[in-house]
Design an enzyme around this catalytic site. Structure first.
Site, short mmCIF file in Angstrom:
data_model
loop_
_atom_site.label_atom_id
_atom_site.label_comp_id
_atom_site.label_asym_id
_atom_site.label_seq_id
_atom_site.Cartn_x
_atom_site.Cartn_y
_atom_site.Cartn_z
N ASP A 114 -107.73 -24.69 -7.56
CA ASP A 114 -108.28 -24.13 -6.33
C ASP A 114 -109.04 -25.22 -5.56
OD1 ASP A 114 -108.75 -22.03 -4.57
OD2 ASP A 114 -110.57 -21.38 -5.58
N GLU A 168 -104.97 -22.48 1.90
CA GLU A 168 -106.04 -21.49 2.03
C GLU A 168 -106.56 -21.47 3.47
OE1 GLU A 168 -108.16 -21.90 -2.31
OE2 GLU A 168 -108.91 -23.16 -0.70
#
Length: 127
Positions: free
Chosen positions: A17, A74
């Protein structure tokens, strides 16, 4: 590390992430059993106005492709961002362009609505 390998053996995919920020390191790409790099929203936010962010996002996608990893962007909020990401080969994205955060009990109906032909056009890659 053993636990991550055990998860992958069970068919669970692993992602890094916020790649490109904080503690994400290129050395992880060699040592961790990962499937996906999630490109941090700080590199997506100013696309298409910031050439540096465009270059960084494109480089992450190209590097991931060479390492046989998927990329997920993202913080995608505009069609222009989604178009650029598709152009450079990023096929997965999340952000307000697709949906605001929703409660877990509404996820199933959200997915059903997105599967309908007239609403799925927002997906970067339908395949």
């Amino acid at each position: 590390m053993t636990q991550l390998h055990a998860l992958r053996q069970r068919g669970i995919e692993i992602a890094i992430d916020d790649f490109g920020t904080g503690y994400s390191s290129l050395s992880y790409l060699k040592s961790l059993p990962i499937d996906t790099l999630k490109i941090d929203k700080s590199f997506i936010r100013d696309i298409p106005d910031d050439r540096s962010d465009m270059a960084i996002a494109a480089a992450i996608v190209a590097m991931a492709r060479q390492l046989r990893l998927k990329t997920l962007a993202e913080g995608v909020e505009t069609v222009a961002q989604a178009d650029f990401l598709k152009q450079v080969g990023c096929r997965l994205a999340q952000g307000y362009l697709f949906s605001r955060p929703i409660p877990s009990d509404e996820v199933a109906s959200f997915i059903e609505r997105k599967a309908e032909p007239e609403t799925s056009s927002l997906l970067i890659d339908k395949g």
